[in-house]
Design a protein around this motif. Structure first.
Motif, PDB file in Angstrom:
ATOM      1  N   ASN A  97     -55.177  -6.431  12.183  1.00 22.51           N
ATOM      2  CA  ASN A  97     -56.596  -6.201  12.455  1.00 22.51           C
ATOM      3  C   ASN A  97     -57.494  -7.202  11.748  1.00 22.51           C
ATOM      4  O   ASN A  97     -58.701  -7.109  11.820  1.00 22.51           O
ATOM      5  CB  ASN A  97     -56.989  -4.786  12.022  1.00 22.51           C
ATOM      6  CG  ASN A  97     -56.675  -4.520  10.557  1.00 22.51           C
ATOM      7  OD1 ASN A  97     -55.789  -5.142  10.000  1.00 22.51           O
ATOM      8  ND2 ASN A  97     -57.390  -3.599   9.943  1.00 22.51           N
ATOM      9  N   ILE A 126     -61.524  -0.326  24.716  1.00 20.46           N
ATOM     10  CA  ILE A 126     -60.567  -0.879  23.764  1.00 20.46           C
ATOM     11  C   ILE A 126     -60.695  -2.402  23.775  1.00 20.46           C
ATOM     12  O   ILE A 126     -60.399  -3.057  24.778  1.00 20.46           O
ATOM     13  CB  ILE A 126     -59.134  -0.467  24.132  1.00 20.46           C
ATOM     14  CG1 ILE A 126     -59.006   1.055  24.145  1.00 20.46           C
ATOM     15  CG2 ILE A 126     -58.128  -1.067  23.144  1.00 20.46           C
ATOM     16  CD1 ILE A 126     -57.646   1.550  24.621  1.00 20.46           C
ATOM     17  N   THR A 127     -61.143  -2.959  22.667  1.00 21.56           N
ATOM     18  CA  THR A 127     -61.288  -4.405  22.542  1.00 21.56           C
ATOM     19  C   THR A 127     -60.620  -4.869  21.255  1.00 21.56           C
ATOM     20  O   THR A 127     -60.358  -4.083  20.345  1.00 21.56           O
ATOM     21  CB  THR A 127     -62.771  -4.825  22.524  1.00 21.56           C
ATOM     22  OG1 THR A 127     -63.404  -4.249  21.365  1.00 21.56           O
ATOM     23  CG2 THR A 127     -63.482  -4.341  23.779  1.00 21.56           C
ATOM     24  N   HIS A 128     -60.353  -6.165  21.201  1.00 21.74           N
ATOM     25  CA  HIS A 128     -59.720  -6.731  20.011  1.00 21.74           C
ATOM     26  C   HIS A 128     -60.622  -6.582  18.784  1.00 21.74           C
ATOM     27  O   HIS A 128     -60.153  -6.290  17.682  1.00 21.74           O
ATOM     28  CB  HIS A 128     -59.402  -8.203  20.253  1.00 21.74           C
ATOM     29  CG  HIS A 128     -58.868  -8.915  19.043  1.00 21.74           C
ATOM     30  ND1 HIS A 128     -57.584  -8.726  18.571  1.00 21.74           N
ATOM     31  CD2 HIS A 128     -59.454  -9.784  18.183  1.00 21.74           C
ATOM     32  CE1 HIS A 128     -57.399  -9.458  17.495  1.00 21.74           C
ATOM     33  NE2 HIS A 128     -58.512 -10.120  17.236  1.00 21.74           N
ATOM     34  N   ARG A 174     -62.950  -4.286  18.182  1.00 22.41           N
ATOM     35  CA  ARG A 174     -62.977  -2.895  17.717  1.00 22.41           C
ATOM     36  C   ARG A 174     -61.641  -2.491  17.113  1.00 22.41           C
ATOM     37  O   ARG A 174     -61.590  -1.658  16.220  1.00 22.41           O
ATOM     38  CB  ARG A 174     -63.343  -1.982  18.884  1.00 22.41           C
ATOM     39  CG  ARG A 174     -64.798  -2.123  19.310  1.00 22.41           C
ATOM     40  CD  ARG A 174     -65.081  -1.368  20.575  1.00 22.41           C
ATOM     41  NE  ARG A 174     -66.480  -1.512  20.983  1.00 22.41           N
ATOM     42  CZ  ARG A 174     -66.948  -1.204  22.179  1.00 22.41           C
ATOM     43  NH1 ARG A 174     -66.127  -0.731  23.096  1.00 22.41           N
ATOM     44  NH2 ARG A 174     -68.228  -1.373  22.460  1.00 22.41           N
ATOM     45  N   ARG A 175     -60.564  -3.093  17.641  1.00 24.03           N
ATOM     46  CA  ARG A 175     -59.234  -2.771  17.110  1.00 24.03           C
ATOM     47  C   ARG A 175     -59.093  -3.205  15.655  1.00 24.03           C
ATOM     48  O   ARG A 175     -58.242  -2.697  14.926  1.00 24.03           O
ATOM     49  CB  ARG A 175     -58.181  -3.467  17.975  1.00 24.03           C
ATOM     50  CG  ARG A 175     -56.736  -3.195  17.587  1.00 24.03           C
ATOM     51  CD  ARG A 175     -56.385  -1.731  17.703  1.00 24.03           C
ATOM     52  NE  ARG A 175     -55.017  -1.478  17.345  1.00 24.03           N
ATOM     53  CZ  ARG A 175     -54.563  -1.415  16.090  1.00 24.03           C
ATOM     54  NH1 ARG A 175     -55.410  -1.556  15.085  1.00 24.03           N
ATOM     55  NH2 ARG A 175     -53.292  -1.185  15.845  1.00 24.03           N
ATOM     56  N   SER A 176     -59.931  -4.117  15.200  1.00 23.84           N
ATOM     57  CA  SER A 176     -59.900  -4.529  13.802  1.00 23.84           C
ATOM     58  C   SER A 176     -60.554  -3.499  12.892  1.00 23.84           C
ATOM     59  O   SER A 176     -60.394  -3.551  11.682  1.00 23.84           O
ATOM     60  CB  SER A 176     -60.605  -5.884  13.638  1.00 23.84           C
ATOM     61  OG  SER A 176     -61.981  -5.772  13.962  1.00 23.84           O
ATOM     62  N   ASP A 188     -58.151   2.335  15.009  1.00 22.84           N
ATOM     63  CA  ASP A 188     -56.978   2.397  15.858  1.00 22.84           C
ATOM     64  C   ASP A 188     -57.354   3.129  17.147  1.00 22.84           C
ATOM     65  O   ASP A 188     -58.346   3.864  17.173  1.00 22.84           O
ATOM     66  CB  ASP A 188     -55.846   3.132  15.143  1.00 22.84           C
ATOM     67  CG  ASP A 188     -54.494   2.812  15.742  1.00 22.84           C
ATOM     68  OD1 ASP A 188     -54.448   2.055  16.726  1.00 22.84           O
ATOM     69  OD2 ASP A 188     -53.489   3.325  15.224  1.00 22.84           O
ATOM     70  N   PHE A 189     -56.586   2.912  18.200  1.00 26.11           N
ATOM     71  CA  PHE A 189     -56.868   3.540  19.490  1.00 26.11           C
ATOM     72  C   PHE A 189     -55.627   4.247  20.017  1.00 26.11           C
ATOM     73  O   PHE A 189     -54.493   3.832  19.747  1.00 26.11           O
ATOM     74  CB  PHE A 189     -57.311   2.499  20.527  1.00 26.11           C
ATOM     75  CG  PHE A 189     -58.739   2.051  20.370  1.00 26.11           C
ATOM     76  CD1 PHE A 189     -59.769   2.786  20.905  1.00 26.11           C
ATOM     77  CD2 PHE A 189     -59.040   0.881  19.677  1.00 26.11           C
ATOM     78  CE1 PHE A 189     -61.084   2.369  20.762  1.00 26.11           C
ATOM     79  CE2 PHE A 189     -60.347   0.457  19.529  1.00 26.11           C
ATOM     80  CZ  PHE A 189     -61.378   1.211  20.075  1.00 26.11           C
ATOM     81  N   ALA A 214     -60.784   6.650  19.653  1.00 29.79           N
ATOM     82  CA  ALA A 214     -60.709   5.930  18.378  1.00 29.79           C
ATOM     83  C   ALA A 214     -60.292   6.878  17.267  1.00 29.79           C
ATOM     84  O   ALA A 214     -60.613   8.073  17.285  1.00 29.79           O
ATOM     85  CB  ALA A 214     -62.061   5.290  18.046  1.00 29.79           C
ATOM     86  N   PHE A 249     -56.976   4.059  11.066  1.00 31.81           N
ATOM     87  CA  PHE A 249     -55.622   3.528  11.002  1.00 31.81           C
ATOM     88  C   PHE A 249     -54.694   4.512  10.287  1.00 31.81           C
ATOM     89  O   PHE A 249     -55.110   5.251   9.400  1.00 31.81           O
ATOM     90  CB  PHE A 249     -55.609   2.182  10.260  1.00 31.81           C
ATOM     91  CG  PHE A 249     -56.245   1.067  11.041  1.00 31.81           C
ATOM     92  CD1 PHE A 249     -55.662   0.599  12.204  1.00 31.81           C
ATOM     93  CD2 PHE A 249     -57.437   0.502  10.625  1.00 31.81           C
ATOM     94  CE1 PHE A 249     -56.250  -0.421  12.932  1.00 31.81           C
ATOM     95  CE2 PHE A 249     -58.028  -0.515  11.349  1.00 31.81           C
ATOM     96  CZ  PHE A 249     -57.427  -0.976  12.501  1.00 31.81           C
ATOM     97  N   ARG A 304     -51.866  10.460  15.644  1.00 32.22           N
ATOM     98  CA  ARG A 304     -51.975   9.494  16.740  1.00 32.22           C
ATOM     99  C   ARG A 304     -50.905   9.735  17.802  1.00 32.22           C
ATOM    100  O   ARG A 304     -51.191   9.724  19.002  1.00 32.22           O
ATOM    101  CB  ARG A 304     -51.844   8.072  16.192  1.00 32.22           C
ATOM    102  CG  ARG A 304     -52.017   6.992  17.256  1.00 32.22           C
ATOM    103  CD  ARG A 304     -51.871   5.606  16.641  1.00 32.22           C
ATOM    104  NE  ARG A 304     -52.223   4.569  17.584  1.00 32.22           N
ATOM    105  CZ  ARG A 304     -51.366   4.035  18.455  1.00 32.22           C
ATOM    106  NH1 ARG A 304     -50.121   4.471  18.463  1.00 32.22           N
ATOM    107  NH2 ARG A 304     -51.741   3.084  19.275  1.00 32.22           N
TER     108      ARG A 304
END
Length: 835
Positions: A183, A456-458, A460-462, A465-466, A709, A712, A717
């Protein structure tokens, strides 16, 4: 304590044999840092158990205990030399690195086996008289690495106590040193932090909490583990989103009861034995029985308090006894006084063959199968138990060894059941959108789930978690529907221009006149009205002017006529007119079809290419929500068209960009056909269902998805993913979408786009007008002919106009019969002539 009768008898018999045996006991020296430690107790009891064990017949050992200050290497060396002077068979310990180096050097000189059960740095050069049942350090590090990989950790923080810990975990550190966090491409995958001296670790633990790193590897002494976890609990580090791996092999001796209640943090550690296994319990029971039998003033041993050094001491004593047993069958092993203070140094004659035999032995011990490197004396095979801390203590979840790698002791169903149990009775905090989608991300560290239209985008993924996607979508164009086109009552005339209609009418009249004159000129059009009379008085021509007009009209309307030309000139003229009529009628039909199709409600733009082209000529502006995923798509796209459009949007700035979707929708409705809004297709579908003047234009520019969302390392999950997958497979997600997206029939847009085959009344009303007008004209002419006929009847029959009108009207209103009698008026002059 339960002791079997057979075991008591065996002990008594063995004591008798030992007393009668003339063997001199073989002294083994044990160096310990503390009086009456658990390691010392295990050492003494293990030797006593060997002496009374019938399988070690002819083996008789004597334990010598030396309590030393491990930091005083000089005194340690003197004590080793003192014990060698009386003759010894082996040296156990010490555990301190500096003291162990002195002792090892003396043992190498005097060729006395030294047995070390603690972890130590791998020697630079191999020692000939070194033996260690502790797992070889590099292999142990590989085991830790395999466990971290098995838990699917992409990054972690390493908390260590002493610098030598880094050497023990070198394989794990090197494996992650070249990686970066998934991330954060700029951050290393591993952070290494040393625990400060003293007992205050809260500042470091708070920093870890702020770093959002959820995986922690803890390497410290067993007596420090509980302190670290208590302080971690104080700073809220023991939550659902953090996981710990404890590398200490003595972690099973720690009492976690003070933190285990309502613990949701995953704490995993490793151990060499299962303290609750029947085999370990039997060994501990036997050792305690020996302790009681010998009247030793010691605390009873407990399996869950046996340190790894104590366990390995027991295994090392048994390996040593087995080696003596093996060598004693061919050679009598005796000790010899050894002088190590003055030269010349005379080594022990039996040391070399004894240490070599110990290195080739393969046997089962408390720590499982023992196998050693016959060159270095390190243990080359061992089994690590991977255990997880639960409410009832430690639960075994897997095994690792250097040959087979990781194996599991629980099924996937059991793992899933444990996940459900971990989430049971937990209250989940759910964050949703308030103003913008980023609100779902703002509360990630304070909420368990973020549920909204979150793409879901790169980027936001940083931050979060999705889960797996629960809805697929793409960027599309929201545009206003075209206004209803103005319809003309005589729209059926529009496929042909006014000039074409004039030329067609002129051609119709001209052809009728030409046909009339040709028919009068050509003799073949004059026919005998009475074919039975070969000598007619007169000839007839059926192509009168009215008949020519009727023939031409029937031809062009594709209806035909009972009046047909007979002569070649008239037929040729008729054929050309039919050809003209064919082309004109087919052209009119095709043109009207195209006209009706093109005249439907069509948007000004059909796709993003049209928007790019007409954005300048027709003044259609376009924009999207600022600083959201749609804007990021255009900004980061490699497609030239999208880069160009982003440049236009960036240049226009606030004049085309909006703060949220609602503002963009309102602007499309307000600026009809002059503003297009880039929006996610799912939101467009929702708006179109409720706004009949809006429509979706073109194809999806990309393909992405919505996800839920969560922070992490969220333990739930997997469960949420499984729930989303189950809802998707059962069709529940589609039903939910239909429920919230679709509107009821009474609120559904009625003014839907008409099919191209349908014609509105307004479009074909002119034909009805002409039909009615024609019928009215025909009716008018029929009235005129009716009245003219009444006048004629009145004159011929010498009736009044009223009488003639009533006679004819009665006949018309009778409404039956298809024949009408002819009235003949008597003529007196004709009668006279006939007579």
């Amino acid at each position: 304590m339960f002791v079997s009768y057979d075991f008591v008898v065996i002990i008594c018999l063995c004591n008798v044999v030992a007393q009668e045996n003339d063997n001199i006991p073989l002294s083994i020296v044990g160096f310990f840092d503390k009086e009456n430690s658990i390691e010392q107790q295990t050492f003494e009891l293990s030797i006593q158990k060997v002496n009374i064990d019938p399988k070690f017949a002819n083996v008789y050992l004597k334990a010598e205990i030396k309590i030393i200050d491990s930091t005083d290497t000089y005194m340690t060396g003197l004590k080793v030399c003192e014990t060698m002077e009386s003759g010894i068979g082996a040296v156990f310990g010490p555990s301190h690195l500096e003291s162990s180096n002195i002792v090892q050097s003396l043992c190498e000189t005097m060729e006395v086996p030294r047995i070390d059960t603690s972890w130590e740095n791998t020697p630079v050069e191999n020692f000939n008289f070194y033996f260690n049942p502790h797992p070889e350090p590099t292999l142990l590090a590989k085991g830790y690495t395999a466990i971290v990989h098995d838990m699917d950790w992409k990054s972690f923080t390493l908390l260590y106590q002493r610098p030598e810990c880094l050497q023990r975990l070198q394989d794990l550190i090197q494996d992650y040193s070249g990686r970066t966090k998934p991330n954060d491409k700029q951050a290393a995958a591993i952070s290494i932090i040393q625990l400060p001296e003293g007992n205050n670790f809260r500042p470091i633990l708070k920093d870890i909490k702020k770093s959002l790193e959820g995986h922690i590897v803890l390497d410290c002494d067993a007596d420090l583990i509980l302190t670290v976890f208590k302080q971690a609990k104080e700073v809220n580090l023991l939550d659902d989103y953090h996981s710990f791996i404890i590398t200490s092999l003595d972690a099973h001796t720690v009492d976690f009861s003070s933190i285990v209640q309502n613990l949701r943090t995953n704490i995993t550690t490793v151990r060499l034995i299962d303290p609750l296994s029947p085999f370990v319990e039997n060994i501990v029971r036997d050792l305690n029985f020996v302790q009681q039998r010998m009247n030793l003033n010691m605390e009873p041993l407990k399996a869950d308090k046996l340190t790894v050094n104590a366990i390995l001491i027991y295994d090392a004593v048994n390996v040593y006894a087995k080696a003596l047993k093996g060598l004693g069958m061919t050679n009598k092993i005796i000790t010899e006084p050894l002088q190590c203070t003055d030269s010349p140094f005379i080594p022990w004659s039996n040391g070399f063959k004894l240490i070599n035999f110990m290195r080739v032995i393969e046997t089962e011990g408390l720590t499982g199968l023992l196998r050693f490197d016959n060159k270095t004396g390190h243990r080359s095979y061992f089994t690590l138990e991977m255990v997880e801390l639960v409410d009832t203590g430690f639960k075994k979840i897997g095994l690792w060894d250097p040959e087979r790698g990781m194996t599991y002791t629980r099924t996937s169903l059991e793992m899933l059941r444990d996940l459900y149990a971990g989430s049971k009775n937990k209250t989940f905090i759910v964050s949703t959108k308030i103003v913008s989608k980023n609100d779902c991300l703002t509360y990630s560290q304070r909420a368990d789930l973020g549920v909204c239209d979150l793409t879901i985008t790169h980027e936001r993924r940083s931050a979060v978690d999705f889960t797996m996607p629960f809805m697929n979508l793409g960027i599309s164009i929201l545009f206003s529907k075209p206004e209803e086109p103005q319809t003309n009552l005589f729209s059926f005339t529009q496929p042909l221009s006014f000039q074409v209609w004039i030329f067609t009418a002129t051609a119709y009249l001209g052809l009728s006149l030409v046909l009339f004159f040709l028919a009068r000129i050509t003799p073949n059009e004059w026919q005998n009205p009475h074919p039975c009379n070969p000598h007619p008085v007169e000839l007839e021509n059926s192509l009168s002017l009215l008949n020519c007009l009727w023939f031409s009209m029937g031809s062009i309307l594709c209806q035909g006529s009972d009046i047909l030309p007979r002569a070649f000139p008239t037929r040729l003229c008729a054929a050309m007119w039919w050809f003209f009529a064919l082309i004109m009628t087919q052209s009119y039909t095709a043109n009207w079809t195209a006209f009706l199709t093109s005249n439907r409600m069509e948007t000004t733009i059909k796709n993003v290419d049209d928007l790019d082209k007409k954005g300048g000529t027709d003044g259609i502006k376009y924009g999207c929500v600022t600083d959201q995923s749609t804007a990021s798509f255009f900004q980061n796209s490699d497609v030239n068209l999208y880069q160009k459009m982003w440049s236009v949007m960036e240049l226009n700035g606030d004049s085309v960009m909006v703060s949220d979707n609602k503002q963009g929708v309102d602007r499309v409705k307000k600026e009809r056909n002059h503003y297009a809004f880039f929006m996610e297709s799912s939101s467009i579908e929702y708006e179109v269902q409720r706004n009949c003047d809006l429509t979706e234009v073109g194809y999806w520019l990309d393909n992405k998805a919505y996800g839920i969302a969560m922070p992490f390392n969220a333990p739930h999950r997997t469960l949420v993913n499984m729930a989303v997958l189950k809802l998707s497979e059962s069709g529940a997600l589609m039903n939910l979408k239909n429920r919230w997206w679709s509107v009821s029939d009474d609120k559904r847009c009625k003014d839907l786009k008409k099919d191209s085959a349908e014609l509105d009344v307004n479009e074909v009303g002119g034909m009805f007008v002409i039909l009615i007008l024609g019928c009215l004209i025909a009716f008018l002419f029929s009235i005129l002919e009716f009245l003219w006929n009444i006048r004629k009847v009145a004159v011929e029959e010498k009736l009044t106009l009223w009488e003639a009108f009533m006679v004819e009207l009665k006949f018309v209103l009778k409404c039956h019969g298809t024949s009408k009698p002819v009235r003949h008026v008597e003529d007196s002059s004709s009668d006279v002539t006939t007579k």
